[in-house]
Design a protein around this motif. Structure first.
Motif, PDB file in Angstrom:
ATOM      1  N   LYS A 267      46.019   4.221 -19.888  1.00  0.00           N
ATOM      2  CA  LYS A 267      46.078   4.033 -21.236  1.00  0.00           C
ATOM      3  C   LYS A 267      45.648   5.580 -21.868  1.00  0.00           C
ATOM      4  O   LYS A 267      45.071   6.387 -20.860  1.00  0.00           O
ATOM      5  CB  LYS A 267      45.221   2.961 -21.624  1.00  0.00           C
ATOM      6  N   THR A 268      45.845   5.802 -23.046  1.00  0.00           N
ATOM      7  CA  THR A 268      45.397   6.790 -23.651  1.00  0.00           C
ATOM      8  C   THR A 268      44.197   6.418 -24.737  1.00  0.00           C
ATOM      9  O   THR A 268      44.396   5.689 -25.412  1.00  0.00           O
ATOM     10  CB  THR A 268      46.455   7.683 -24.378  1.00  0.00           C
ATOM     11  N   SER A 269      43.088   7.110 -24.520  1.00  0.00           N
ATOM     12  CA  SER A 269      41.772   7.227 -25.199  1.00  0.00           C
ATOM     13  C   SER A 269      41.862   7.991 -26.257  1.00  0.00           C
ATOM     14  O   SER A 269      42.512   9.063 -26.156  1.00  0.00           O
ATOM     15  CB  SER A 269      40.533   6.903 -24.660  1.00  0.00           C
ATOM     16  N   GLY A 270      41.455   7.976 -27.638  1.00  0.00           N
ATOM     17  CA  GLY A 270      41.247   8.996 -28.513  1.00  0.00           C
ATOM     18  C   GLY A 270      40.064   9.228 -29.237  1.00  0.00           C
ATOM     19  O   GLY A 270      39.356   8.224 -29.316  1.00  0.00           O
ATOM     20  N   ILE A 271      39.683  10.499 -29.601  1.00  0.00           N
ATOM     21  CA  ILE A 271      38.825  10.746 -30.366  1.00  0.00           C
ATOM     22  C   ILE A 271      38.974  11.640 -31.591  1.00  0.00           C
ATOM     23  O   ILE A 271      39.821  12.644 -31.610  1.00  0.00           O
ATOM     24  CB  ILE A 271      37.730  11.349 -29.643  1.00  0.00           C
ATOM     25  N   VAL A 272      38.617  10.974 -32.884  1.00  0.00           N
ATOM     26  CA  VAL A 272      39.199  11.670 -33.957  1.00  0.00           C
ATOM     27  C   VAL A 272      37.846  12.241 -34.850  1.00  0.00           C
ATOM     28  O   VAL A 272      37.163  11.262 -35.303  1.00  0.00           O
ATOM     29  CB  VAL A 272      40.053  10.843 -35.193  1.00  0.00           C
ATOM     30  N   LYS A 273      37.703  13.323 -34.922  1.00  0.00           N
ATOM     31  CA  LYS A 273      36.434  13.820 -35.803  1.00  0.00           C
ATOM     32  C   LYS A 273      36.614  14.887 -36.645  1.00  0.00           C
ATOM     33  O   LYS A 273      37.200  16.088 -36.056  1.00  0.00           O
ATOM     34  CB  LYS A 273      35.292  14.075 -34.618  1.00  0.00           C
ATOM     35  N   GLU A 274      36.211  14.856 -37.834  1.00  0.00           N
ATOM     36  CA  GLU A 274      35.997  16.306 -38.603  1.00  0.00           C
ATOM     37  C   GLU A 274      34.790  16.799 -38.424  1.00  0.00           C
ATOM     38  O   GLU A 274      33.720  16.071 -39.013  1.00  0.00           O
ATOM     39  CB  GLU A 274      36.545  15.790 -40.291  1.00  0.00           C
ATOM     40  N   LEU A 275      34.555  17.889 -38.084  1.00  0.00           N
ATOM     41  CA  LEU A 275      33.298  18.341 -37.951  1.00  0.00           C
ATOM     42  C   LEU A 275      32.425  18.817 -39.353  1.00  0.00           C
ATOM     43  O   LEU A 275      33.188  19.135 -40.257  1.00  0.00           O
ATOM     44  CB  LEU A 275      33.368  19.670 -36.817  1.00  0.00           C
ATOM     45  N   GLN A 276      31.255  18.758 -39.220  1.00  0.00           N
ATOM     46  CA  GLN A 276      30.340  19.000 -40.475  1.00  0.00           C
ATOM     47  C   GLN A 276      30.122  20.324 -40.282  1.00  0.00           C
ATOM     48  O   GLN A 276      29.345  20.955 -39.244  1.00  0.00           O
ATOM     49  CB  GLN A 276      29.386  17.939 -40.279  1.00  0.00           C
ATOM     50  N   PRO A 277      30.183  21.152 -41.657  1.00  0.00           N
ATOM     51  CA  PRO A 277      30.042  22.652 -41.637  1.00  0.00           C
ATOM     52  C   PRO A 277      28.457  22.663 -41.633  1.00  0.00           C
ATOM     53  O   PRO A 277      27.552  21.952 -41.894  1.00  0.00           O
ATOM     54  CB  PRO A 277      30.366  23.012 -43.272  1.00  0.00           C
ATOM     55  N   LEU A 278      28.084  24.117 -41.047  1.00  0.00           N
ATOM     56  CA  LEU A 278      26.542  24.369 -40.943  1.00  0.00           C
ATOM     57  C   LEU A 278      25.787  24.474 -42.383  1.00  0.00           C
ATOM     58  O   LEU A 278      24.655  24.283 -42.398  1.00  0.00           O
ATOM     59  CB  LEU A 278      26.323  25.708 -40.156  1.00  0.00           C
ATOM     60  N   THR A 279      26.447  24.503 -43.592  1.00  0.00           N
ATOM     61  CA  THR A 279      26.056  24.763 -44.706  1.00  0.00           C
ATOM     62  C   THR A 279      25.514  23.234 -45.291  1.00  0.00           C
ATOM     63  O   THR A 279      24.832  23.115 -46.110  1.00  0.00           O
ATOM     64  CB  THR A 279      26.778  25.075 -45.875  1.00  0.00           C
ATOM     65  N   THR A 280      25.772  22.179 -44.620  1.00  0.00           N
ATOM     66  CA  THR A 280      25.485  20.951 -44.817  1.00  0.00           C
ATOM     67  C   THR A 280      23.987  20.310 -43.930  1.00  0.00           C
ATOM     68  O   THR A 280      24.056  20.740 -42.959  1.00  0.00           O
ATOM     69  CB  THR A 280      26.465  19.917 -44.697  1.00  0.00           C
ATOM     70  N   PRO A 281      23.601  19.285 -44.452  1.00  0.00           N
ATOM     71  CA  PRO A 281      22.443  18.933 -43.574  1.00  0.00           C
ATOM     72  C   PRO A 281      22.962  18.390 -42.156  1.00  0.00           C
ATOM     73  O   PRO A 281      24.047  18.026 -41.977  1.00  0.00           O
ATOM     74  CB  PRO A 281      21.870  17.659 -44.258  1.00  0.00           C
ATOM     75  N   GLU A 282      22.148  18.776 -41.128  1.00  0.00           N
ATOM     76  CA  GLU A 282      22.674  18.268 -39.754  1.00  0.00           C
ATOM     77  C   GLU A 282      22.679  16.883 -39.540  1.00  0.00           C
ATOM     78  O   GLU A 282      21.889  16.189 -40.036  1.00  0.00           O
ATOM     79  CB  GLU A 282      21.520  19.019 -38.814  1.00  0.00           C
ATOM     80  N   PRO A 283      23.675  16.512 -38.887  1.00  0.00           N
ATOM     81  CA  PRO A 283      23.952  15.059 -38.694  1.00  0.00           C
ATOM     82  C   PRO A 283      23.137  14.476 -37.523  1.00  0.00           C
ATOM     83  O   PRO A 283      22.643  15.223 -36.895  1.00  0.00           O
ATOM     84  CB  PRO A 283      25.495  14.940 -38.293  1.00  0.00           C
ATOM     85  N   ALA A 284      22.829  13.158 -37.583  1.00  0.00           N
ATOM     86  CA  ALA A 284      22.177  12.569 -36.881  1.00  0.00           C
ATOM     87  C   ALA A 284      22.991  12.644 -35.244  1.00  0.00           C
ATOM     88  O   ALA A 284      23.999  12.644 -35.121  1.00  0.00           O
ATOM     89  CB  ALA A 284      22.021  11.140 -36.861  1.00  0.00           C
ATOM     90  N   PRO A 285      22.231  12.613 -34.313  1.00  0.00           N
ATOM     91  CA  PRO A 285      22.616  12.664 -32.970  1.00  0.00           C
ATOM     92  C   PRO A 285      23.574  11.479 -32.505  1.00  0.00           C
ATOM     93  O   PRO A 285      23.470  10.371 -32.783  1.00  0.00           O
ATOM     94  CB  PRO A 285      21.561  12.694 -31.711  1.00  0.00           C
ATOM     95  N   PRO A 286      25.153  11.803 -32.242  1.00  0.00           N
ATOM     96  CA  PRO A 286      25.802  10.648 -32.122  1.00  0.00           C
ATOM     97  C   PRO A 286      25.702   9.976 -30.648  1.00  0.00           C
ATOM     98  O   PRO A 286      26.440   8.969 -30.427  1.00  0.00           O
ATOM     99  CB  PRO A 286      27.234  11.218 -32.263  1.00  0.00           C
ATOM    100  N   VAL A 287      25.139  10.452 -29.657  1.00  0.00           N
ATOM    101  CA  VAL A 287      25.206  10.141 -28.453  1.00  0.00           C
ATOM    102  C   VAL A 287      24.688   8.656 -28.521  1.00  0.00           C
ATOM    103  O   VAL A 287      23.632   8.295 -29.260  1.00  0.00           O
ATOM    104  CB  VAL A 287      24.612  11.055 -27.392  1.00  0.00           C
ATOM    105  N   PRO A 288      24.603   7.806 -27.435  1.00  0.00           N
ATOM    106  CA  PRO A 288      24.068   6.338 -27.503  1.00  0.00           C
ATOM    107  C   PRO A 288      22.612   6.390 -27.420  1.00  0.00           C
ATOM    108  O   PRO A 288      21.775   7.242 -26.755  1.00  0.00           O
ATOM    109  CB  PRO A 288      24.640   5.562 -26.354  1.00  0.00           C
TER     110      PRO A 288
END
Length: 226
Positions: free
Chosen positions: A165-186
């Motif tokens: 099977k084929t797994s997928g990741i769809v992600k729009e990265l966040q620019p450095l000019t915005t607040p840093e996102p929370a860590p996405p790892v489990p």
């Protein structure tokens, strides 16, 4: 300074006891395995660890090879990328003996064009002008995908590869000019293994080695007073 042989032996023994102590839990991770069907044998790097369902803790960070086996079923051989302080979940589906079973799968990344993609911390390629990258014929199991692009925060996400099977990741990265996102790892999973398992061992940290030397010196000083 002269140190008698018995004193030196005591110091060495104390150092060894410190050096061979289990790895700090904060520096290890876990893997939870729930197979279909259950009650399957689990092997990690060739060592039997118990039966599914099971959570195995105190594993060294990095890529870990896992095999799940059950009579009258084909072996499930895959990987899990272990992250410190986190639990990776695997749900292998075992195929009956004599049926078609593909031991690889695919991963499709969809993000910004010319983004660098890492699989389990290893470089695998750059996305095309449409922002896509295919990682073909990869091992079954849980893989840590990292996406990086200049001017954007890097992103990490686990994806599970299933047979054929084929797994997928769809992600729009966040620019450095915005607040840093929370860590996405489990986040850490505090459940413990229902089957006691021996801890994985790794090289001792420098602080542990220094503590061993100090303990040996203190023991030698105490023995000299007698």
């Amino acid at each position: 300074m002269h140190i008698h042989t018995p004193i030196l032996i005591v110091g060495i023994l104390i150092s060894l006891l410190i050096l061979i102590s289990p790895v700090n839990a904060a520096e290890t991770g876990s893997v939870e395995i729930i197979s279909d069907p259950g009650n399957a044998e689990v092997y990690i790097t060739g060592q039997f660890r118990g039966y599914t369902p099971i959570t195995i803790s105190e594993l060294r960070p990095g890529l870990t090879r896992i095999s799940v086996r059950r009579p009258n079923y084909q072996n499930w051989d895959g990987v899990a990328y272990i992250t410190p302080g986190a639990t990776v979940r695997l749900e292998p589906e075992l195929a009956r003996t004599g049926t078609v079973f593909r031991n690889t799968g695919n991963i499709v990344i969809t993000t910004h064009p010319e983004a660098v993609v890492l699989q389990n911390q290893n470089y695998v390629g750059v996305t095309d002008e449409d922002g896509s990258l295919i990682i073909a014929r990869t091992d079954l199991g849980a893989h840590l995908i990292t996406i990086e692009k200049e001017g954007y925060y890097s992103y990490q996400e686990y994806t599970t590869v299933y047979p054929g099977k084929t797994s997928g990741i769809v992600k729009e990265l966040q620019p450095l000019t915005t607040p840093e996102p929370a860590p996405p790892v489990p986040t850490p999973d505090l459940r413990v293994s229902p089957v006691p398992t021996p801890p994985e061992q790794s090289a001792p940290a420098p602080a542990i080695i220094i503590a061993g030397i100090v303990a040996a010196s203190l023991a030698a000083g105490v023995m000299r007073r007698f």
